[in-house]
Design a protein around this motif. Sequence first.
Motif, PDB file in Angstrom:
ATOM      1  N   GLY A 203       0.780  -1.221   0.000  1.00  0.00           N
ATOM      2  CA  GLY A 203       0.000   0.000   0.000  1.00  0.00           C
ATOM      3  C   GLY A 203       0.816   1.277   0.000  1.00  0.00           C
ATOM      4  N   ARG A 204       2.148   1.145  -0.021  1.00  0.00           N
ATOM      5  CA  ARG A 204       2.977   2.355  -0.065  1.00  0.00           C
ATOM      6  C   ARG A 204       2.886   3.048  -1.419  1.00  0.00           C
ATOM      7  N   ALA A 205       2.620   2.271  -2.466  1.00  0.00           N
ATOM      8  CA  ALA A 205       2.462   2.816  -3.813  1.00  0.00           C
ATOM      9  C   ALA A 205       1.118   2.378  -4.376  1.00  0.00           C
ATOM     10  N   ASP A 206       0.559   3.209  -5.248  1.00  0.00           N
ATOM     11  CA  ASP A 206      -0.713   2.872  -5.886  1.00  0.00           C
ATOM     12  C   ASP A 206      -0.521   1.996  -7.114  1.00  0.00           C
ATOM     13  N   ALA A 207       0.664   2.053  -7.701  1.00  0.00           N
ATOM     14  CA  ALA A 207       0.925   1.288  -8.924  1.00  0.00           C
ATOM     15  C   ALA A 207       2.426   1.133  -9.106  1.00  0.00           C
ATOM     16  N   PHE A 208       2.789   0.128  -9.889  1.00  0.00           N
ATOM     17  CA  PHE A 208       4.175  -0.069 -10.322  1.00  0.00           C
ATOM     18  C   PHE A 208       4.161   0.028 -11.834  1.00  0.00           C
ATOM     19  N   PHE A 209       4.919   0.967 -12.390  1.00  0.00           N
ATOM     20  CA  PHE A 209       4.972   1.232 -13.826  1.00  0.00           C
ATOM     21  C   PHE A 209       6.234   0.589 -14.378  1.00  0.00           C
ATOM     22  N   SER A 210       6.058  -0.449 -15.227  1.00  0.00           N
ATOM     23  CA  SER A 210       7.233  -1.187 -15.690  1.00  0.00           C
ATOM     24  C   SER A 210       6.851  -2.050 -16.890  1.00  0.00           C
ATOM     25  N   SER A 211       7.783  -2.867 -17.316  1.00  0.00           N
ATOM     26  CA  SER A 211       7.578  -3.732 -18.480  1.00  0.00           C
ATOM     27  C   SER A 211       6.463  -4.743 -18.225  1.00  0.00           C
ATOM     28  N   GLN A 212       5.687  -5.016 -19.273  1.00  0.00           N
ATOM     29  CA  GLN A 212       4.520  -5.870 -19.128  1.00  0.00           C
ATOM     30  C   GLN A 212       4.882  -7.309 -18.785  1.00  0.00           C
ATOM     31  N   ALA A 213       5.978  -7.837 -19.346  1.00  0.00           N
ATOM     32  CA  ALA A 213       6.319  -9.240 -19.089  1.00  0.00           C
ATOM     33  C   ALA A 213       6.562  -9.517 -17.606  1.00  0.00           C
ATOM     34  N   PRO A 214       7.442  -8.771 -16.922  1.00  0.00           N
ATOM     35  CA  PRO A 214       7.619  -9.045 -15.495  1.00  0.00           C
ATOM     36  C   PRO A 214       6.378  -8.725 -14.673  1.00  0.00           C
ATOM     37  N   LEU A 215       5.634  -7.681 -15.052  1.00  0.00           N
ATOM     38  CA  LEU A 215       4.425  -7.363 -14.285  1.00  0.00           C
ATOM     39  C   LEU A 215       3.385  -8.470 -14.431  1.00  0.00           C
ATOM     40  N   THR A 216       3.276  -9.042 -15.619  1.00  0.00           N
ATOM     41  CA  THR A 216       2.374 -10.184 -15.807  1.00  0.00           C
ATOM     42  C   THR A 216       2.772 -11.322 -14.887  1.00  0.00           C
ATOM     43  N   TYR A 217       4.072 -11.559 -14.789  1.00  0.00           N
ATOM     44  CA  TYR A 217       4.594 -12.607 -13.900  1.00  0.00           C
ATOM     45  C   TYR A 217       4.187 -12.337 -12.453  1.00  0.00           C
ATOM     46  N   PHE A 218       4.404 -11.104 -11.983  1.00  0.00           N
ATOM     47  CA  PHE A 218       4.081 -10.777 -10.600  1.00  0.00           C
ATOM     48  C   PHE A 218       2.581 -10.893 -10.338  1.00  0.00           C
ATOM     49  N   VAL A 219       1.772 -10.474 -11.297  1.00  0.00           N
ATOM     50  CA  VAL A 219       0.318 -10.587 -11.136  1.00  0.00           C
ATOM     51  C   VAL A 219      -0.090 -12.051 -11.020  1.00  0.00           C
ATOM     52  N   GLU A 220       0.486 -12.891 -11.872  1.00  0.00           N
ATOM     53  CA  GLU A 220       0.154 -14.316 -11.833  1.00  0.00           C
ATOM     54  C   GLU A 220       0.539 -14.958 -10.512  1.00  0.00           C
ATOM     55  N   GLN A 221       1.602 -14.462  -9.890  1.00  0.00           N
ATOM     56  CA  GLN A 221       2.086 -15.050  -8.644  1.00  0.00           C
ATOM     57  C   GLN A 221       1.475 -14.392  -7.403  1.00  0.00           C
ATOM     58  N   SER A 222       0.589 -13.419  -7.568  1.00  0.00           N
ATOM     59  CA  SER A 222       0.091 -12.642  -6.427  1.00  0.00           C
ATOM     60  C   SER A 222      -1.148 -13.252  -5.783  1.00  0.00           C
ATOM     61  N   ASP A 223      -1.614 -14.400  -6.277  1.00  0.00           N
ATOM     62  CA  ASP A 223      -2.787 -15.058  -5.711  1.00  0.00           C
ATOM     63  C   ASP A 223      -4.001 -14.144  -5.733  1.00  0.00           C
ATOM     64  N   GLY A 224      -4.159 -13.388  -6.851  1.00  0.00           N
ATOM     65  CA  GLY A 224      -5.328 -12.538  -7.026  1.00  0.00           C
ATOM     66  C   GLY A 224      -5.244 -11.176  -6.390  1.00  0.00           C
ATOM     67  N   ALA A 225      -4.100 -10.827  -5.791  1.00  0.00           N
ATOM     68  CA  ALA A 225      -3.983  -9.540  -5.100  1.00  0.00           C
ATOM     69  C   ALA A 225      -3.683  -8.381  -6.049  1.00  0.00           C
ATOM     70  N   LEU A 226      -3.174  -8.682  -7.256  1.00  0.00           N
ATOM     71  CA  LEU A 226      -2.774  -7.641  -8.193  1.00  0.00           C
ATOM     72  C   LEU A 226      -3.429  -7.857  -9.548  1.00  0.00           C
ATOM     73  N   GLU A 227      -3.446  -6.805 -10.357  1.00  0.00           N
ATOM     74  CA  GLU A 227      -3.893  -6.914 -11.737  1.00  0.00           C
ATOM     75  C   GLU A 227      -3.146  -5.885 -12.578  1.00  0.00           C
TER      76      GLU A 227
END
Length: 305
Positions: free
Chosen positions: A215-239
């Motif tokens: 909750g320290r940041a509202d968003a992470f702005f970065s490359s789609q490939a790693p962000l897709t990875y993090f979203v997939e591993q977040s157990d539904g917490a991110l999109e």
Amino acid sequence: MRTARTIAVGTAVLLALGLTGCAVDEGGTGSPAAAESAAPQKMNQKLHDALPDAIKKAGSITAVNNGSFPPYTIVDGAGSLEGATADISVAIGEILGVKIEHATVDGLASVLGGMDAGRYDLDMGPVGDFKERQAQATFIDWVQEFVVFAVAKGNPQKITDLDSACGKKVAVMASGSAEKVIKTQADKCVTDGKPAVEVQSYKDQPSSILAVQSGRADAFFSSQAPLTYFVEQSDGALELAGTGQKNGFDDLHQGALVPMDSPLVDVMLGAFQELFDNGTYADIMKAHGLEGNMVDAPGINLGVS
């Protein structure tokens, strides 16, 4: 067994992110699917002979990276490297008849400084290729990327593009191209009479995504490939948010980089081309879910902006 891996993640990265639902490769041998995707390569004598004498004598190339950038690079607590870049490094090392050894530093500035000082021969990347960076190093591009936002599930701050980021807290990797774009957007917000973006710069991807999760940041702005990875591993917490848009970038090429005028430029281009020609590049990229980031052929300094 080869060091190829698919979704294996270093334990240290998992602890840092607090993620769940992914397979941990405790044995260090990688998943069978990834291992099968990259057959051992035959040494190319012509490319081996073109290596600098110092590298041939040492039998190794010293590579550097600036931390975890999954699914391309995943650096665990012991400093070992996994991911698509690691798999491609193994294959290229086999083609060149040498071992590619990896070191990790903080930030792209340290990568470039270390190469200028002669401590490192190359960075396998992928690193964003921009004209301004071509004055510091030569790129051998092998990836096309897109830049988007990772946000909390439901996108509570309604971040859908750069303009909607005004007044929001946005995490980025320090010294990266996304940091430059979001800082330019912060100025534009003020010019447009809106609150500036609060830019939070972090040294690596795990720290940046953790800022969103905590909750320290509202968003992470970065490359789609790693962000897709993090979203997939977040157990539904991110999109993901802001997909399918330029978001301040034109065609974004990424690749390996070597010092300017390095004798490795043509050697690395030849090695990458061999991986493209024999299908290994496609096999590795697909094994890591990177089909959408493949390019038709590797190239030198393809970045035009």
